[in-house]
Design a protein around this motif. Sequence first.
Motif, PDB file in Angstrom:
ATOM      1  N   ASP A 169       9.242  -8.635  -2.661  1.00 26.70           N
ATOM      2  CA  ASP A 169      10.303  -9.162  -2.418  1.00 26.70           C
ATOM      3  C   ASP A 169      11.652  -7.937  -2.533  1.00 26.70           C
ATOM      4  OD1 ASP A 169      12.464 -10.852  -1.918  1.00 26.70           O
ATOM      5  OD2 ASP A 169      12.552 -11.644  -3.832  1.00 26.70           O
ATOM      6  N   GLY A 170      11.228  -7.151  -1.363  1.00 25.23           N
ATOM      7  CA  GLY A 170      12.301  -5.962  -1.469  1.00 25.23           C
ATOM      8  C   GLY A 170      12.409  -5.508   0.277  1.00 25.23           C
ATOM      9  N   PRO A 171      13.454  -4.510   0.421  1.00 27.42           N
ATOM     10  CA  PRO A 171      13.662  -4.090   1.694  1.00 27.42           C
ATOM     11  C   PRO A 171      12.411  -3.370   2.282  1.00 27.42           C
ATOM     12  CG  PRO A 171      15.076  -3.016   0.316  1.00 27.42           C
ATOM     13  CD  PRO A 171      14.480  -4.106  -0.670  1.00 27.42           C
ATOM     14  N   ALA A 172      11.775  -2.717   1.323  1.00 26.79           N
ATOM     15  CA  ALA A 172      10.853  -2.030   1.807  1.00 26.79           C
ATOM     16  C   ALA A 172       9.289  -1.938   1.012  1.00 26.79           C
ATOM     17  CB  ALA A 172      11.122  -0.340   1.737  1.00 26.79           C
ATOM     18  N   GLY A 173       8.173  -1.873   1.455  1.00 24.78           N
ATOM     19  CA  GLY A 173       7.009  -2.286   0.595  1.00 24.78           C
ATOM     20  C   GLY A 173       6.334  -0.849   0.540  1.00 24.78           C
ATOM     21  N   GLY A 174       6.132  -0.393   1.656  1.00 22.92           N
ATOM     22  CA  GLY A 174       5.098   0.715   1.918  1.00 22.92           C
ATOM     23  C   GLY A 174       3.441   0.137   1.930  1.00 22.92           C
ATOM     24  N   ARG A 175       2.830   1.165   2.578  1.00 25.11           N
ATOM     25  CA  ARG A 175       1.411   0.783   2.802  1.00 25.11           C
ATOM     26  C   ARG A 175       0.476   0.363   1.976  1.00 25.11           C
ATOM     27  NH1 ARG A 175      -0.904   4.772   7.040  1.00 25.11           N
ATOM     28  NH2 ARG A 175       0.880   3.869   8.274  1.00 25.11           N
ATOM     29  N   GLY A 176       0.685   1.501   0.686  1.00 28.71           N
ATOM     30  CA  GLY A 176      -0.169   1.169  -0.346  1.00 28.71           C
ATOM     31  C   GLY A 176      -1.637   1.752  -0.169  1.00 28.71           C
ATOM     32  N   LEU A 177      -2.249   1.672  -1.230  1.00 25.47           N
ATOM     33  CA  LEU A 177      -3.513   2.510  -1.265  1.00 25.47           C
ATOM     34  C   LEU A 177      -4.625   1.682  -0.638  1.00 25.47           C
ATOM     35  CD1 LEU A 177      -3.397   3.986  -4.840  1.00 25.47           C
ATOM     36  CD2 LEU A 177      -3.284   4.919  -2.646  1.00 25.47           C
ATOM     37  N   SER A 178      -4.504   0.308  -0.691  1.00 25.25           N
ATOM     38  CA  SER A 178      -5.549  -0.621  -0.080  1.00 25.25           C
ATOM     39  C   SER A 178      -5.193  -2.164   0.102  1.00 25.25           C
ATOM     40  CB  SER A 178      -6.894  -0.777  -1.108  1.00 25.25           C
ATOM     41  OG  SER A 178      -6.650  -1.403  -2.109  1.00 25.25           O
ATOM     42  N   PRO A 179      -5.718  -3.213   0.637  1.00 27.34           N
ATOM     43  CA  PRO A 179      -5.086  -4.418   0.517  1.00 27.34           C
ATOM     44  C   PRO A 179      -5.182  -4.999  -1.012  1.00 27.34           C
ATOM     45  CG  PRO A 179      -6.981  -4.017   2.517  1.00 27.34           C
ATOM     46  CD  PRO A 179      -6.791  -2.806   1.382  1.00 27.34           C
ATOM     47  N   ALA A 180      -5.739  -4.259  -1.949  1.00 22.51           N
ATOM     48  CA  ALA A 180      -5.899  -4.915  -3.206  1.00 22.51           C
ATOM     49  C   ALA A 180      -4.536  -4.230  -3.949  1.00 22.51           C
ATOM     50  CB  ALA A 180      -6.966  -4.477  -4.053  1.00 22.51           C
ATOM     51  N   SER A 181      -3.957  -3.190  -3.344  1.00 21.74           N
ATOM     52  CA  SER A 181      -2.779  -2.820  -3.936  1.00 21.74           C
ATOM     53  C   SER A 181      -1.841  -2.398  -2.501  1.00 21.74           C
ATOM     54  CB  SER A 181      -3.115  -1.238  -4.682  1.00 21.74           C
ATOM     55  OG  SER A 181      -1.899  -0.930  -5.204  1.00 21.74           O
ATOM     56  N   PRO A 182      -1.047  -3.698  -2.217  1.00 21.52           N
ATOM     57  CA  PRO A 182      -0.724  -3.372  -0.827  1.00 21.52           C
ATOM     58  C   PRO A 182       0.849  -3.228  -0.696  1.00 21.52           C
ATOM     59  CG  PRO A 182      -0.772  -5.547  -1.417  1.00 21.52           C
ATOM     60  CD  PRO A 182      -1.449  -4.946  -2.668  1.00 21.52           C
ATOM     61  N   LYS A 183       1.324  -2.145  -1.461  1.00 22.84           N
ATOM     62  CA  LYS A 183       2.684  -1.663  -1.613  1.00 22.84           C
ATOM     63  C   LYS A 183       2.611  -0.189  -2.393  1.00 22.84           C
ATOM     64  CE  LYS A 183       5.676  -2.975  -4.318  1.00 22.84           C
ATOM     65  NZ  LYS A 183       6.025  -1.948  -5.165  1.00 22.84           N
ATOM     66  N   SER A 184       3.863   0.281  -1.904  1.00 26.40           N
ATOM     67  CA  SER A 184       4.067   1.733  -2.492  1.00 26.40           C
ATOM     68  C   SER A 184       3.267   2.619  -1.684  1.00 26.40           C
ATOM     69  CB  SER A 184       4.056   1.759  -3.754  1.00 26.40           C
ATOM     70  OG  SER A 184       4.426   3.034  -4.549  1.00 26.40           O
ATOM     71  N   VAL A 185       2.751   3.855  -2.542  1.00 22.03           N
ATOM     72  CA  VAL A 185       2.149   5.094  -2.116  1.00 22.03           C
ATOM     73  C   VAL A 185       0.834   4.647  -1.361  1.00 22.03           C
ATOM     74  CG1 VAL A 185       3.342   6.580  -3.716  1.00 22.03           C
ATOM     75  CG2 VAL A 185       0.986   5.596  -3.896  1.00 22.03           C
ATOM     76  N   SER A 186       0.643   5.692  -0.312  1.00 21.37           N
ATOM     77  CA  SER A 186      -0.663   5.608   0.311  1.00 21.37           C
ATOM     78  C   SER A 186      -1.341   6.921   0.482  1.00 21.37           C
ATOM     79  CB  SER A 186      -0.673   5.128   1.658  1.00 21.37           C
ATOM     80  OG  SER A 186      -0.055   5.946   2.646  1.00 21.37           O
ATOM     81  N   LEU A 187      -2.246   7.134   1.013  1.00 25.24           N
ATOM     82  CA  LEU A 187      -2.940   8.559   1.087  1.00 25.24           C
ATOM     83  C   LEU A 187      -2.448   9.264   2.426  1.00 25.24           C
ATOM     84  CD1 LEU A 187      -6.845   7.716  -0.104  1.00 25.24           C
ATOM     85  CD2 LEU A 187      -4.884   8.868  -1.441  1.00 25.24           C
ATOM     86  N   ARG A 188      -1.441   8.848   2.921  1.00 21.94           N
ATOM     87  CA  ARG A 188      -0.826   9.337   4.294  1.00 21.94           C
ATOM     88  C   ARG A 188      -0.233  10.715   4.102  1.00 21.94           C
ATOM     89  NH1 ARG A 188       3.702  10.098   7.244  1.00 21.94           N
ATOM     90  NH2 ARG A 188       3.947   9.170   9.219  1.00 21.94           N
ATOM     91  N   PRO A 189      -0.572  11.782   4.964  1.00 18.69           N
ATOM     92  CA  PRO A 189       0.173  12.908   4.515  1.00 18.69           C
ATOM     93  C   PRO A 189       1.617  12.674   5.044  1.00 18.69           C
ATOM     94  CG  PRO A 189      -2.220  13.225   5.755  1.00 18.69           C
ATOM     95  CD  PRO A 189      -1.804  11.810   5.830  1.00 18.69           C
ATOM     96  N   ILE A 190       2.477  13.436   4.298  1.00 20.53           N
ATOM     97  CA  ILE A 190       3.818  13.498   4.885  1.00 20.53           C
ATOM     98  C   ILE A 190       3.874  14.645   5.845  1.00 20.53           C
ATOM     99  CG2 ILE A 190       6.249  13.889   4.014  1.00 20.53           C
ATOM    100  CD1 ILE A 190       5.211  13.111   1.276  1.00 20.53           C
ATOM    101  N   GLY A 191       4.650  14.095   7.009  1.00 23.35           N
ATOM    102  CA  GLY A 191       4.852  15.045   8.276  1.00 23.35           C
ATOM    103  C   GLY A 191       6.351  15.504   8.328  1.00 23.35           C
ATOM    104  N   ARG A 192       6.563  16.459   9.223  1.00 25.28           N
ATOM    105  CA  ARG A 192       8.077  16.780   9.492  1.00 25.28           C
ATOM    106  C   ARG A 192       8.803  15.900  10.242  1.00 25.28           C
ATOM    107  NH1 ARG A 192       8.295  22.326   8.562  1.00 25.28           N
ATOM    108  NH2 ARG A 192       6.294  23.478   8.143  1.00 25.28           N
ATOM    109  N   ASP A 193      10.158  16.008   9.995  1.00 25.25           N
ATOM    110  CA  ASP A 193      10.986  15.288  10.827  1.00 25.25           C
ATOM    111  C   ASP A 193      10.822  13.713  10.663  1.00 25.25           C
ATOM    112  OD1 ASP A 193      12.158  17.703  11.856  1.00 25.25           O
ATOM    113  OD2 ASP A 193      10.784  17.607  13.316  1.00 25.25           O
TER     114      ASP A 193
END
Length: 413
Positions: A227-251
């Motif tokens: 219940d917030g304006p942003a959730g994030g992808r999360g690490l898996s459907p069992a943890s479906p918010k905040s950080v993921s393993l996605r690399p951070i890119g430019r721009d």
Amino acid sequence: MNKVPPSGEWSERVHRLQAKLETAGMAGCLVTQNVGIYYFTGSMQAGYVFVPAVGEPTYYVRRSVTRALAESRIRTTELLSFRAFGEQLSADYPQSFAGTGEAGGQRPLIGSDLDVMPAQLYLKLGEVISGVRIVDASGLLRSVRSVKSAYEIDCISNAAEAVATALEEGLAVLKPGMTELELMAVIESGIRRRGHSGLMRMRGYNQEIMTGIVSAGEAAAEPSYFDGPAGGRGLSPASPKSVSLRPIGRDEPILLDLGCCIDGYVIDQTRTAVIGALKPELAAAYRVSEEIVRATERLLRPGTTPEQLYVQALEMAESAGLAGHFMGYGKDQVKFLGHGIGLEIDEWPVLARGFREPLEPGMTLAVEPKFTFPGQGVVGIENTYLITVEGCRTLTVSPEKLYEYFGANDDCG
């Protein structure tokens, strides 16, 4: 860390609740949730706290009695048996449990934290505590906690210092290709070393939060149950918010929505970073979030209603042509601008429609105007404020700016 509360801290909390109980016509209040128990006792052992409308409260402890006796700031005793709990309460508080109650001979009203109490416990309490009517006192409890003491404000400020330093440590190693999880690990290490408990408590049912959200690009804009304006992808459907393993890119925008909990009290803040430069559309939205923060600060004072602040922010987002992106996107937009903060991340008051009780000195609020762009990311700011007699004071320590990095990891703008 481990600040010593002043004498009278807990008695003042009890007295403020008792004044509200008397106004509401309740004979007492039974507190069952861990956070509420800690608030009124200074201990968080398994048990219940009973606060009579008049008289001394009692902490009935199931486990660990030894530790509760060492920590508690109010009268503390062993819970003899749950089945006999009603008899124990009646013996200790005959005026609350054996009186005539309301006019007309109705059963005395005993308030409780029904907003967080499991249905099974409610039914069992109804069986073991006879002669009274258990009613919802969650609004009273949340109202008492919405106004913070000097001690509580100091605790929140300590958490703000810790998360600000840890954020700088994380950004110092930020580079393209680093995963969201790797960046969060650096930040979490920093706040843990400074006393972060490892969790931030939420009152909302089925709502969980870790250290916050570190999420970049389109991953930050992915919707979530949270219940917030942003959730994030999360690490898996069992943890479906905040950080993921996605690399951070430019721009691409990097959303850094972070908290820290020290001595039970939390800070909540958001900063936006980018390796390179934001696209013009996102940069413009970020500037609008700054404008909303400034306009909100001008009204953050006693007498203003939370609803006013939310409506003003909505109007500013609409004037900027960003109403569809404000505080989420589409059906996943949330209907608030900010929230109270303290022992829990989602305290009262909420900066939303329907919250019309004026702000008071001592309230602490997180204000978080954010804009979500599916496929691109989330930008915005969040500061935590203290309402003062004159207006407001910012408790957040991190510089308020768009953190721009050029090259691999240098030239912070």
